[in-house]
Scaffold this motif. Sequence first.
Motif, short mmCIF file in Angstrom:
data_model
loop_
_atom_site.label_atom_id
_atom_site.label_comp_id
_atom_site.label_asym_id
_atom_site.label_seq_id
_atom_site.Cartn_x
_atom_site.Cartn_y
_atom_site.Cartn_z
N ASP A 77 15.53 3.89 -0.41
CA ASP A 77 15.98 3.19 -1.61
C ASP A 77 15.07 2.01 -1.93
N ARG A 78 14.75 1.20 -0.92
CA ARG A 78 13.85 0.06 -1.15
C ARG A 78 12.45 0.55 -1.53
N ASN A 113 10.75 -7.55 -1.99
CA ASN A 113 11.57 -6.98 -3.06
C ASN A 113 10.64 -6.53 -4.19
N PRO A 114 11.16 -5.86 -5.22
CA PRO A 114 10.28 -5.41 -6.30
C PRO A 114 9.57 -6.54 -7.03
N ARG A 144 6.56 1.31 -7.93
CA ARG A 144 5.75 1.23 -9.15
C ARG A 144 4.34 0.73 -8.84
N GLN A 199 11.65 3.24 -3.16
CA GLN A 199 11.67 3.68 -4.55
C GLN A 199 11.65 2.50 -5.51
N GLN A 200 12.33 1.41 -5.15
CA GLN A 200 12.35 0.23 -6.00
C GLN A 200 10.96 -0.40 -6.12
N VAL A 201 10.19 -0.33 -5.05
CA VAL A 201 8.89 -1.00 -5.00
C VAL A 201 7.75 -0.07 -5.43
#
Length: 294
Positions: A73-74, A32-33, A80, A76-78
């Motif tokens: 989607d996942r 997860n992020p 960074r 894009q969340q990670v």
Amino acid sequence: MLHATPAAAEKRAAFRAGLNSGTLQRFPGAFNPLSANLIERQGFEGVYISGAVLSADLGLPDIGLTTIAEVSDRAQQVARVTALVDADTGFGEPMNAARTVQLLEDAGVAGMHLEDQVNPKRCGHLDGKDVVEMAAAVRRISAAVSARRDPDFVVAARTDAAGVNGLDDAIERAKAFADAGADLIFPGAMTGPADFEKMRAAVDVPILANMTEFGKSKLLDAPTLESLGVNLVIYPVTLLRIAMHAAGAALREIAGEGTQEGLLDRMQHRRDLYDLLDYQSYATFDQNIFTFSV
């Protein structure tokens, strides 16, 4: 702060430079992020987003049930942090693989890998999997390479042929994938150093080692992998396995003891969580903007 992280183009350029640096790049798997933040904080070069981990996080087996929307989607969340994403078979035929590249580019990740399994795929460490003909696999890679808009976006090619047809076929596929423009070769289920030595001798592009637990590969340490000429190592499911084992033990203790009091010394403290989430920077940013007056 999120706004202070490098842009996607900078992360992609850094990833390419790392692959060609002669120094082993280490990418633990983020589930997860928040775990991605922790990986970055510990000084690793990037994170890996595993298809098996994403499937497990959704409560699903890794048998091709996830969709490109869920993966992007996942991602894009990670994104960074510098991230390499497992894109399975590209979620269809060559045109689907091309679309997958562009969706993941838009998500801001540094690269992705496609594999040569029959669609829908199976976890590479399960028996009963199969691979497509080499020509079909090459078309997937060619489509992905031609579809990318940022030339620094890394397109990696994974082959599961070693566990199906033998190492020689995997090597021939790796060479064909490199000729088709793959930037990185991911040979699945290498059994030990000798397999990596043969793969390294066969291709000129960087290669990846998958150090996953309880699979078909011997777990090799980073100095050994670096000496074998491996450029990138992933630990795809390690953090998830550790976290789920600890969570299971905690739930058993709460069920048995009726309290979490005995677990406190095994928990991440609130102050450490707040530090990882960078609460202070958000507060400073808010104060500087919200309280600003002319």
